[in-house]
Scaffold this active site. Structure first.
Site, PDB file in Angstrom:
ATOM      1  N   ASP A  24       8.152  -9.571   9.205  1.00  0.00           N
ATOM      2  CA  ASP A  24       9.045  -8.849   8.302  1.00  0.00           C
ATOM      3  C   ASP A  24       8.289  -7.603   7.799  1.00  0.00           C
ATOM      4  O   ASP A  24       7.069  -7.506   7.955  1.00  0.00           O
ATOM      5  CB  ASP A  24       9.405  -9.803   7.156  1.00  0.00           C
ATOM      6  CG  ASP A  24      10.229  -9.169   6.065  1.00  0.00           C
ATOM      7  OD1 ASP A  24      11.075  -8.314   6.383  1.00  0.00           O
ATOM      8  OD2 ASP A  24      10.030  -9.548   4.890  1.00  0.00           O
ATOM      9  N   ASP A  26       9.293  -5.165   4.501  1.00  0.00           N
ATOM     10  CA  ASP A  26       9.209  -5.043   3.032  1.00  0.00           C
ATOM     11  C   ASP A  26       8.803  -6.377   2.392  1.00  0.00           C
ATOM     12  O   ASP A  26       9.386  -7.415   2.677  1.00  0.00           O
ATOM     13  CB  ASP A  26      10.566  -4.625   2.463  1.00  0.00           C
ATOM     14  CG  ASP A  26      10.950  -3.225   2.885  1.00  0.00           C
ATOM     15  OD1 ASP A  26      10.480  -2.274   2.252  1.00  0.00           O
ATOM     16  OD2 ASP A  26      11.715  -3.091   3.860  1.00  0.00           O
ATOM     17  N   ASP A 197       8.997 -12.654   3.372  1.00  0.00           N
ATOM     18  CA  ASP A 197       8.931 -12.915   1.924  1.00  0.00           C
ATOM     19  C   ASP A 197      10.236 -13.294   1.276  1.00  0.00           C
ATOM     20  O   ASP A 197      10.237 -13.721   0.121  1.00  0.00           O
ATOM     21  CB  ASP A 197       8.418 -11.659   1.208  1.00  0.00           C
ATOM     22  CG  ASP A 197       9.463 -10.557   1.221  1.00  0.00           C
ATOM     23  OD1 ASP A 197       9.886 -10.173   2.333  1.00  0.00           O
ATOM     24  OD2 ASP A 197       9.869 -10.099   0.149  1.00  0.00           O
TER      25      ASP A 197
HETATM   26 MG   LIG Z   1      10.984  -8.741   3.282  1.00  0.00          MG
END
Ligand SMILES: [Mg+2]
Length: 250
Positions: A24, A26, A197
Site C-alpha cells: 500500500d 499512504d 494500514d
Molecule cells: Mg493506506
C-alpha cells in the site's frame, strides 16, 4: 504483551528468493498528511523500491487507493507494476481500467457537497473522495451522503477510509487485485506478503494470510495480519534491510 488487536510482532526479514511483495502507499510507505497532496516522500523511495524489486525478480507491486498517475508521480524511479484506485486501474499488467458510467456527474455532486460542508474534495481518476479530517463531526452525514450517491450511481460503491469516504468503481478491491497478480509472472509461485494500514487493506491482508503468505498491518487497529509495524518509517527500514541500506528517510 499482546495488545487486544492481535498482531504485535514485527515481520521477519523479507526472503527475496521466495516472497512476492505487495505494498500500500499512504500510511504504509509514507505518513498520512492533513491533505492527500501534502505527503512527504523520501527521495530514495522510488529508486529504493526499484532496487528491491530487482532483488525480488520483479515480484513487487504497489496496491493503492490513489489514482495511478499520482502513484507514478510520487514513486518516480520505480517502473514496476502498480495497481491504483483500489484495483480499478493498473500499470504494467495489460488490464483495462474499470470505467463506470457517470463519473463526471458523480464527481460534480461530491464536489458540491464538499463545498457546502467545508470538506476537502479529492477528485480521483476513477472516483472521488470526501475528507472530513478538518470536520470530524460531519462523518456520519458525509458517509450517509456517499451511500445515497452510490444508489444513484450504481457503477460505484462506497469505500470508507481514514477520515474520508470515497466512491470507487464497484467491484474494484485490493484483494481482488492480489488474486489476479498472484496468478501471473513474476508473482506466481511466490509467497504473498502484503503491507497496508487501512480498512481498505484488511481483505488483502487476510488474502495473503490465507494463501501461504502473511500480512503486515501498519499502525494501530484490529487486523487479520500476523505482523505489525508501527509507522511508515519502520516499513521503509524493513524494506531497505535486504539491500543493506538504512531506512529511506524523508
Ligand atoms: Mg493506506
Amino acid at each position: 504483551m499482546r495488545d487486544p488487536f492481535g498482531a504485535t510482532e514485527a515481520p521477519p526479514a523479507l526472503d527475496t528468493a521466495q516472497d512476492a511483495l505487495f505494498l500500500d502507499f499512504d500510511g504504509c510507505l509514507v505518513e498520512i498528511a492533513p491533505r492527500p497532496d501534502a505527503i512527504c516522500v523520501p527521495d530514495r523511495l522510488g529508486l529504493g523500491l526499484a532496487a528491491l524489486a530487482a532483488r525480488l525478480d520483479g515480484a513487487l507491486a504497489i496496491v493503492s487507493g490513489r489514482s495511478l498517475r499520482e502513484l507514478e508521480h510520487y514513486l518516480a524511479g520505480f517502473d514496476g507494476p502498480m495497481v491504483g484506485s483500489h484495483g480499478a486501474e493498473s500499470r504494467g499488467l495489460g488490464e483495462a481500467p474499470l470505467r463506470p458510467e457517470g463519473l463526471l456527474a458523480l464527481q460534480a455532486e461530491l464536489a458540491e457537497f464538499a463545498a457546502q460542508k467545508g470538506l476537502l474534495y479529492e477528485p480521483k481518476s476513477l472516483g472521488a473522495g470526501l475528507h472530513f479530517r478538518a470536520r470530524p463531526e460531519l462523518q456520519a452525514e458525509t458517509e450517509a451522503f456517499a451511500a445515497r450517491a452510490a444508489l444513484r450511481f450504481p457503477g460505484f460503491e462506497v469505500q470508507l477510509a481514514k477520515m474520508a469516504v470515497e466512491l470507487r468503481p464497484r467491484g474494484a478491491s485490493k484483494d481482488g487485485a492480489l488474486a489476479r497478480l498472484t496468478r501471473r509472472a513474476p508473482f506466481a509461485g511466490r509467497r504473498p506478503v502484503y503491507a497496508g494500514d487501512d480498512v481498505t487493506d484488511e481483505p488483502a491482508l487476510a488474502w495473503a494470510e490465507a494463501h501461504g503468505g502473511y500480512g503486515v498491518k501498519v499502525g494501530p487497529g484490529d487486523t487479520a495480519a500476523s505482523y505489525r509495524l508501527g509507522a511508515p518509517d519502520q516499513v521503509r527500514a524493513w524494506l531497505a534491510r535486504p539491500l543493506g541500506e538504512d531506512a529511506w528517510d524523508v
